[in-house]
Design a protein around this motif. Structure first.
Motif, PDB file in Angstrom:
ATOM      1  N   THR A  43       5.723  59.585 -81.314  1.00  0.00           N
ATOM      2  CA  THR A  43       6.563  60.313 -82.267  1.00  0.00           C
ATOM      3  C   THR A  43       8.021  60.328 -81.808  1.00  0.00           C
ATOM      4  OG1 THR A  43       6.054  62.392 -81.156  1.00  0.00           O
ATOM      5  CG2 THR A  43       4.689  61.801 -83.055  1.00  0.00           C
ATOM      6  N   LYS A  44       8.305  59.671 -80.687  1.00  0.00           N
ATOM      7  CA  LYS A  44       9.659  59.671 -80.119  1.00  0.00           C
ATOM      8  C   LYS A  44      10.266  58.272 -80.110  1.00  0.00           C
ATOM      9  CE  LYS A  44       8.508  63.587 -77.271  1.00  0.00           C
ATOM     10  NZ  LYS A  44       8.173  64.073 -75.962  1.00  0.00           N
ATOM     11  N   GLY A  45       9.789  57.386 -80.955  1.00  0.00           N
ATOM     12  CA  GLY A  45      10.271  56.013 -80.981  1.00  0.00           C
ATOM     13  C   GLY A  45       9.303  55.105 -80.253  1.00  0.00           C
ATOM     14  N   GLY A  46       9.246  53.861 -80.647  1.00  0.00           N
ATOM     15  CA  GLY A  46       8.259  52.950 -80.084  1.00  0.00           C
ATOM     16  C   GLY A  46       6.946  53.120 -80.822  1.00  0.00           C
ATOM     17  N   LEU A  47       5.965  52.361 -80.463  1.00  0.00           N
ATOM     18  CA  LEU A  47       4.711  52.416 -81.192  1.00  0.00           C
ATOM     19  C   LEU A  47       3.599  53.081 -80.402  1.00  0.00           C
ATOM     20  CD1 LEU A  47       4.745  48.879 -82.833  1.00  0.00           C
ATOM     21  CD2 LEU A  47       5.417  51.055 -83.827  1.00  0.00           C
ATOM     22  N   TYR A  70       0.001  50.841 -69.393  1.00  0.00           N
ATOM     23  CA  TYR A  70       0.754  50.323 -70.535  1.00  0.00           C
ATOM     24  C   TYR A  70       0.478  51.166 -71.781  1.00  0.00           C
ATOM     25  CZ  TYR A  70       1.160  46.266 -67.524  1.00  0.00           C
ATOM     26  OH  TYR A  70       1.408  45.446 -66.467  1.00  0.00           O
ATOM     27  N   PRO A  71       1.516  51.510 -72.544  1.00  0.00           N
ATOM     28  CA  PRO A  71       1.310  52.248 -73.789  1.00  0.00           C
ATOM     29  C   PRO A  71       0.525  51.397 -74.786  1.00  0.00           C
ATOM     30  CG  PRO A  71       3.654  52.113 -73.223  1.00  0.00           C
ATOM     31  CD  PRO A  71       2.915  51.217 -72.293  1.00  0.00           C
ATOM     32  N   ALA A  91      -1.702  47.667 -78.822  1.00  0.00           N
ATOM     33  CA  ALA A  91      -0.404  46.994 -78.770  1.00  0.00           C
ATOM     34  C   ALA A  91       0.697  48.014 -78.586  1.00  0.00           C
ATOM     35  CB  ALA A  91      -0.174  46.202 -80.057  1.00  0.00           C
ATOM     36  N   ASN A  92       1.855  47.531 -78.174  1.00  0.00           N
ATOM     37  CA  ASN A  92       3.057  48.344 -78.106  1.00  0.00           C
ATOM     38  C   ASN A  92       4.236  47.518 -78.589  1.00  0.00           C
ATOM     39  OD1 ASN A  92       4.542  50.697 -77.610  1.00  0.00           O
ATOM     40  ND2 ASN A  92       5.261  49.894 -75.678  1.00  0.00           N
TER      41      ASN A  92
END
Length: 98
Positions: A43-47, A70-71, A91-92
């Motif tokens: 929710t703060k940018g990125g996936l 890893y996210p 994935a990210n």
């Protein structure tokens, strides 16, 4: 989040919000019945997020586990015979980053 109370009336019980965002997270059931939640949407940018949390339906509580290296979003969690959970995929990156 709402869960069934398990009583004859079919009522529901409000449970605490998750520690992490559950959207696009993977899930697996641990041997003790807790639901493991893997990754999800940032929710703060990125996936993806590296969060790993578990919901204990018996106590209606959330626990944070050590984060993944890893996210991930759309991760898959598979409970193995020994009770461990194999986390794969996810994935990210957006389609334009691939």
């Amino acid at each position: 989040m709402v869960r069934s109370s398990g009583n004859a009336t079919g009522g529901t019980i409000q449970v605490p919000s998750a520690v992490a965002d559950l959207f696009c997270a993977g899930q697996a059931v641990l041997a003790d019945g807790r639901v493991l939640v893997i990754g999800g949407t940032s929710t703060k940018g990125g996936l993806g997020v590296p969060d790993v949390t578990a919901f204990d339906w018996q106590t209606s509580t959330w626990s944070a586990f050590a984060p993944m290296q890893y996210p991930r979003w759309y991760a898959t969690g598979t409970t193995l015979a020994d009770g461990k959970v194999l986390v794969m995929s996810g994935a990210n990156a957006s389609l334009t980053d691939l």
